[in-house]
Design a protein around this motif. Sequence first.
Motif, PDB file in Angstrom:
ATOM      1  N   HIS A   1      37.577  44.703  44.604  1.00  0.00           N
ATOM      2  CA  HIS A   1      37.749  43.278  44.312  1.00  0.00           C
ATOM      3  C   HIS A   1      38.988  43.145  43.433  1.00  0.00           C
ATOM      4  O   HIS A   1      39.025  43.677  42.313  1.00  0.00           O
ATOM      5  CB  HIS A   1      36.533  42.728  43.565  1.00  0.00           C
ATOM      6  CG  HIS A   1      35.243  42.870  44.314  1.00  0.00           C
ATOM      7  ND1 HIS A   1      34.756  41.898  45.155  1.00  0.00           N
ATOM      8  CD2 HIS A   1      34.332  43.882  44.332  1.00  0.00           C
ATOM      9  CE1 HIS A   1      33.596  42.302  45.673  1.00  0.00           C
ATOM     10  NE2 HIS A   1      33.321  43.494  45.183  1.00  0.00           N
TER      11      HIS A   1
ATOM     12  N   TYR B   1      43.366  41.301  43.253  1.00  0.00           N
ATOM     13  CA  TYR B   1      44.352  40.265  43.565  1.00  0.00           C
ATOM     14  C   TYR B   1      45.637  40.999  43.897  1.00  0.00           C
ATOM     15  O   TYR B   1      46.082  41.868  43.135  1.00  0.00           O
ATOM     16  CB  TYR B   1      44.522  39.338  42.355  1.00  0.00           C
ATOM     17  CG  TYR B   1      45.487  38.202  42.554  1.00  0.00           C
ATOM     18  CD1 TYR B   1      45.209  37.181  43.454  1.00  0.00           C
ATOM     19  CD2 TYR B   1      46.674  38.135  41.823  1.00  0.00           C
ATOM     20  CE1 TYR B   1      46.096  36.127  43.634  1.00  0.00           C
ATOM     21  CE2 TYR B   1      47.560  37.079  41.982  1.00  0.00           C
ATOM     22  CZ  TYR B   1      47.266  36.081  42.897  1.00  0.00           C
ATOM     23  OH  TYR B   1      48.142  35.035  43.070  1.00  0.00           O
ATOM     24  N   LYS B   2      46.238  40.691  45.018  1.00  0.00           N
ATOM     25  CA  LYS B   2      47.343  41.489  45.533  1.00  0.00           C
ATOM     26  C   LYS B   2      48.571  41.517  44.620  1.00  0.00           C
ATOM     27  O   LYS B   2      49.356  42.469  44.668  1.00  0.00           O
ATOM     28  CB  LYS B   2      47.750  41.002  46.932  1.00  0.00           C
ATOM     29  CG  LYS B   2      46.818  41.489  48.039  1.00  0.00           C
ATOM     30  CD  LYS B   2      46.927  43.008  48.205  1.00  0.00           C
ATOM     31  CE  LYS B   2      46.110  43.497  49.395  1.00  0.00           C
ATOM     32  NZ  LYS B   2      46.229  44.968  49.591  1.00  0.00           N
TER      33      LYS B   2
ATOM     34  N   SER C   1      48.374  41.544  41.339  1.00  0.00           N
ATOM     35  CA  SER C   1      47.955  42.097  40.052  1.00  0.00           C
ATOM     36  C   SER C   1      48.280  43.584  39.997  1.00  0.00           C
ATOM     37  O   SER C   1      47.813  44.367  40.824  1.00  0.00           O
ATOM     38  CB  SER C   1      46.449  41.897  39.858  1.00  0.00           C
ATOM     39  OG  SER C   1      45.951  42.769  38.852  1.00  0.00           O
TER      40      SER C   1
ATOM     41  N   SER D   1      45.104  45.615  39.669  1.00  0.00           N
ATOM     42  CA  SER D   1      44.454  45.849  40.960  1.00  0.00           C
ATOM     43  C   SER D   1      45.197  46.923  41.744  1.00  0.00           C
ATOM     44  O   SER D   1      44.576  47.778  42.391  1.00  0.00           O
ATOM     45  CB  SER D   1      44.410  44.554  41.778  1.00  0.00           C
ATOM     46  OG  SER D   1      43.554  43.603  41.194  1.00  0.00           O
TER      47      SER D   1
ATOM     48  N   GLU E   1      40.079  39.934  48.233  1.00  0.00           N
ATOM     49  CA  GLU E   1      40.909  39.116  47.342  1.00  0.00           C
ATOM     50  C   GLU E   1      40.027  38.162  46.533  1.00  0.00           C
ATOM     51  O   GLU E   1      39.203  37.424  47.093  1.00  0.00           O
ATOM     52  CB  GLU E   1      41.916  38.315  48.166  1.00  0.00           C
ATOM     53  CG  GLU E   1      42.952  37.573  47.351  1.00  0.00           C
ATOM     54  CD  GLU E   1      44.214  38.377  47.110  1.00  0.00           C
ATOM     55  OE1 GLU E   1      45.140  37.829  46.481  1.00  0.00           O
ATOM     56  OE2 GLU E   1      44.274  39.547  47.543  1.00  0.00           O
ATOM     57  N   VAL E   2      40.201  38.185  45.221  1.00  0.00           N
ATOM     58  CA  VAL E   2      39.467  37.301  44.328  1.00  0.00           C
ATOM     59  C   VAL E   2      40.312  36.057  44.077  1.00  0.00           C
ATOM     60  O   VAL E   2      41.506  36.156  43.754  1.00  0.00           O
ATOM     61  CB  VAL E   2      39.144  38.013  42.992  1.00  0.00           C
ATOM     62  CG1 VAL E   2      38.452  37.054  42.021  1.00  0.00           C
ATOM     63  CG2 VAL E   2      38.269  39.236  43.252  1.00  0.00           C
ATOM     64  N   ASP E   3      39.731  34.888  44.217  1.00  0.00           N
ATOM     65  CA  ASP E   3      40.433  33.614  44.019  1.00  0.00           C
ATOM     66  C   ASP E   3      40.543  33.331  42.524  1.00  0.00           C
ATOM     67  O   ASP E   3      39.715  32.620  41.949  1.00  0.00           O
ATOM     68  CB  ASP E   3      39.686  32.494  44.748  1.00  0.00           C
ATOM     69  CG  ASP E   3      40.379  31.146  44.614  1.00  0.00           C
ATOM     70  OD1 ASP E   3      41.526  31.096  44.106  1.00  0.00           O
ATOM     71  OD2 ASP E   3      39.764  30.130  45.000  1.00  0.00           O
ATOM     72  N   LEU E   4      41.570  33.901  41.908  1.00  0.00           N
ATOM     73  CA  LEU E   4      41.740  33.724  40.465  1.00  0.00           C
ATOM     74  C   LEU E   4      42.039  32.274  40.114  1.00  0.00           C
ATOM     75  O   LEU E   4      41.513  31.756  39.119  1.00  0.00           O
ATOM     76  CB  LEU E   4      42.872  34.629  39.953  1.00  0.00           C
ATOM     77  CG  LEU E   4      42.685  36.142  40.131  1.00  0.00           C
ATOM     78  CD1 LEU E   4      43.854  36.878  39.492  1.00  0.00           C
ATOM     79  CD2 LEU E   4      41.366  36.609  39.525  1.00  0.00           C
TER      80      LEU E   4
ATOM     81  N   GLN F   1      36.526  34.662  39.450  1.00  0.00           N
ATOM     82  CA  GLN F   1      36.205  35.781  38.546  1.00  0.00           C
ATOM     83  C   GLN F   1      35.265  35.370  37.413  1.00  0.00           C
ATOM     84  O   GLN F   1      34.724  36.237  36.710  1.00  0.00           O
ATOM     85  CB  GLN F   1      37.496  36.396  37.976  1.00  0.00           C
ATOM     86  CG  GLN F   1      38.205  35.558  36.928  1.00  0.00           C
ATOM     87  CD  GLN F   1      39.076  34.445  37.525  1.00  0.00           C
ATOM     88  OE1 GLN F   1      38.911  34.057  38.677  1.00  0.00           O
ATOM     89  NE2 GLN F   1      40.000  33.944  36.734  1.00  0.00           N
TER      90      GLN F   1
ATOM     91  N   ILE G   1      39.459  41.260  36.887  1.00  0.00           N
ATOM     92  CA  ILE G   1      39.696  42.192  37.988  1.00  0.00           C
ATOM     93  C   ILE G   1      40.540  43.340  37.462  1.00  0.00           C
ATOM     94  O   ILE G   1      41.202  43.199  36.430  1.00  0.00           O
ATOM     95  CB  ILE G   1      40.413  41.491  39.168  1.00  0.00           C
ATOM     96  CG1 ILE G   1      41.735  40.871  38.678  1.00  0.00           C
ATOM     97  CG2 ILE G   1      39.510  40.457  39.812  1.00  0.00           C
ATOM     98  CD1 ILE G   1      42.664  40.475  39.787  1.00  0.00           C
TER      99      ILE G   1
END
Length: 215
Positions: free
Chosen positions: A16, A18-19, A21, A24, A42-45, A50, A64
């Motif tokens: 989990h 974020y591309k 980040s 991550s 992908e987490v919708d920051l 989160q 994340i």
Amino acid sequence: MSLTAIHRPDAPIVLHGYKLSGHSHRAELLLALLGLPYEFREVDLAGGEQKTPAFLQKNSFGQIPVIEDGATVIADSNAILVYLAQRYAPGRWLPLDPVGQAKVQRWLTVAAGLVAFGPAAARLVTLFRASFDTQEVIARSHRLIAVMDLELGVQDWLAGTAPTLADVAVYTYVAHAPEGNVSLDDYPNVRAWLARVEALPGFVAMPVSHVGLRA
């Protein structure tokens, strides 16, 4: 010993993240270098995913990355690196001897401190409009990278003669330092080290963002 994993998971590991980040990407990079099967979710920051109850069950800090390896849930990028290394390639990416472990731990601490409040922070200013003092974080970044350049002038890898978690933990935000207007032009040893990391079998890059870059 091969750079790839000694053991294999029973099912793909779920990451989990974020591309864009770097935290991550640390986890994704080691997964790729180990050749482990994984699924990136992908987490919708921006939407606050989160901080939802479902995500907080995975990481009560609401941050994340997080991985799920079967029933095992690990949060925090450096903790994830240690877990993956010890679970799937013991002794390869994190040495077994006390001196080797200490050398790696030194750079994990740098990644959580000087890197986070240097090149990572400078990048957050340009990409996400974070409220850091721009000149302060850029200057802090240069002090860090200058030290790295000196050390990498006498050895190829941060913690010794072979790549370790130290290199994985520090790589991403230094490689992407120019996105925070931190030039790497004056650091030939660092640039050569980045190229060595990128030449490792299985290497996967983090997407480049041109937001905030000076012409």
